[in-house]
Enzyme design. Structure first.
Site, short mmCIF file in Angstrom:
data_model
loop_
_atom_site.label_atom_id
_atom_site.label_comp_id
_atom_site.label_asym_id
_atom_site.label_seq_id
_atom_site.Cartn_x
_atom_site.Cartn_y
_atom_site.Cartn_z
N GLU A 67 -12.56 -4.39 -5.62
CA GLU A 67 -12.97 -3.94 -4.28
C GLU A 67 -13.51 -2.52 -4.30
OE1 GLU A 67 -10.88 -4.88 -0.77
OE2 GLU A 67 -10.10 -6.79 -1.51
N HIS A 69 -3.23 -1.85 -1.74
CA HIS A 69 -2.49 -2.33 -2.91
C HIS A 69 -1.99 -1.12 -3.70
CE1 HIS A 69 -3.78 -6.75 -3.35
NE2 HIS A 69 -4.30 -6.33 -2.20
#
Length: 491
Positions: A54, A327
């Site tokens: 990402e 995350h």
């Protein structure tokens, strides 16, 4: 700076992180990803192979490259799909070769609000030269599997994620067969010991580094039924970090807080959460896998072993006070061990992997029931897509008839405004119908062909598993017969 002429290292530090760098959507994207680069640059131990997911924009990638250039002079940003794959690999050592392998099954274009199909998810592959010898090569595979939008087994994209796990397992198996150290890392969007997880470890020689060191770690969030069935108490946030390896939905991650707390952060309040707080939602979705190269003489060859695995990047941005991503990172250290005389010791699940006489470390097939469940899943999804194709083509035909009717109606329209509305309805309806028909006729057809390929490979794997089962049974029966004869002789 790394060189082709350096001696091969005896230790490799690995780092993986989903950066949450969605353009226009991820909050504080530029500031967070710039700080991620700063944190990687000062990390201890110093990361030597880094996989990012990402990281969607060149701008953010270049910011991270600028911060880490001294310790990671080599890097590759991978291009894929309509909006990019979001994958990048950084390395201390030269990247000799790289490629982007697209997954044959990867979401649906109709689910544009989810975006998985549009970003062209796949595997970023890099062949990294770590020493002067021909064998001194690491093959790195960085990926981001299809996101789960429902819990297994009700996830409508479970078939896609399972097929993707199968594809990366094949890539890693082939790398090990070429005699190279294999490292697989990324956001796999799967729970430990889930179907995709077991498929990867069964059909490639790689092992999950976290479960090697923490074999009793969680297999999901504490609130999940599969974890509840283990009868474990609800873990603290600290226990989830240090033992369960939770990288997502942690109570310590500010992007998982309620809107009230996030508004306070936006106003500059630095909210502190104790590590002792209960953490029922945290789970592990990010992984590092590794496998030693296959060799003709493994008992006389040094072997890599995982010596540490930690969850990192748990700190916050120094001025924004938010987590650096939604995350946390996974970090691991592989250390080259002296050759063993008879066995390669594996601490995962308290087991030992015996090396066969031919010197290869073979994969172990799954139970036949597991292959049957994958085939059932594939067949059910195939039926769904065939039904979808019929509906989409029928919708195109209906819109075509409607468009013709509207154009015909314009001839008898009593007022110009009515004619305009009929023309607009005809144009918009026909456009939507054609798009739906193209998805049904072209995309679904392509997806069905990819499903057939996946189904054939699973059927082939099932046949191999069945053959291995018969051979093991025959060997056991032969052993029982020999034992019986021995008992008869001595009696």
């Amino acid at each position: 700076m790394g060189s082709f002429y350096e001696e091969a290292p005896t230790q490799i530090n690995i780092f993986t992180l989903n950066c949450w760098g969605l353009k226009y959507i991820a909050k504080h994207r530029n500031a967070r990803l710039a700080e991620i680069g700063n944190q990687i640059a000062v990390a201890n131990p110093i990361p030597e192979i880094v996989g990012l997911q990402e990281c969607w924009t060149q701008e953010d990638y270049l910011a991270i490259r600028e911060s880490t250039r001294k310790i990671l002079p080599y890097g590759k940003f991978y291009y894929s799909g309509i909006f990019g794959g979001g994958l990048a690999i950084l390395s201390k050592w030269p990247i000799e070769e790289s490629t982007m392998v697209r997954y044959p099954l990867n979401g649906r274009p109709a689910a544009f609000y989810r975006g998985d199909w549009f970003v062209g998810k796949g595997v970023a592959c890099a062949r990294i030269r770590i020493g002067r010898e021909r064998k001194d090569v690491v093959e790195v595979f960085c990926t981001h599997l299809h996101a789960p939008y429902e819990s297994e087994p009700y996830d409508s994209y479970l078939c896609h994620r399972t097929a993707q796990a199968w594809e990366i397992a094949k890539l890693m198996r082939h790398a090990a067969e070429r005699g190279h150290l294999v490292i697989g890392l990324g956001d796999f969007n799967m729970r430990p010991l889930s179907l995709a997880h077991r498929l990867i470890e069964a059909h490639s020689p790689v092992k999950d580094v976290w479960r090697i060191l923490h074999p009793d770690s969680s297999v999901g969030a504490a609130k999940d039924a599969v974890e509840k069935s283990r009868g474990k108490p609800i873990p603290s946030a600290d226990y989830n970090l240090t033992v369960n390896g939770a990288t997502c939905d942690s109570a310590l991650n500010t992007w998982r807080w309620n809107k009230g707390h996030q508004k306070r952060l936006d106003k500059g309040h630095n909210i502190v959460v104790e590590h002792s707080v209960e953490d029922p939602k945290a789970k592990r979705l990010d992984y590092i896998f590794f496998a030693n190269p296959e060799t003709d003489s493994p008992n006389a060859t040094p072997q890599w072993a995982v010596t540490s695995a930690t969850v990192g990047m748990t700190g916050r941005h120094p001025t924004l006070h938010c987590s650096l991503s939604d995350h946390f990172s996974v970090e691991a250290t592989l250390t080259l061990q002296p050759p063993s005389s008879t066995k390669i010791m594996n601490r995962n699940l308290s087991a030992q992997t015996t090396v066969p006489p031919d010197g290869t470390i073979s994969t172990s097939p799954l139970p036949l029931e597991t292959y049957d469940s994958i085939l059932t899943l594939t067949q059910a999804y195939t039926l769904r897509e065939r039904h979808q194709r019929i509906l989409r083509l029928a919708h195109m035909g209906w819109q075509l008839c409607l468009s013709i009717g509207c154009l015909t109606g314009i001839w008898w329209a009593p007022y110009p405004g009515v004619g305009f509305l009929l023309a607009l309805l005809s144009t918009v309806g026909l456009s939507v119908g054609v798009i739906d028909g193209l998805m049904g006729g072209l995309f679904v057809g392509s997806e069905l062909r990819a499903l057939k390929e996946f189904e054939w490979e699973i059927m082939r794997a099932r046949e191999d598993a069945e053959r291995v089962g018969r051979e093991n049974w025959a060997r056991d029966e032969e052993g029982k017969g020999a034992l019986g004869g021995f008992i008869e002789v001595i009696s």
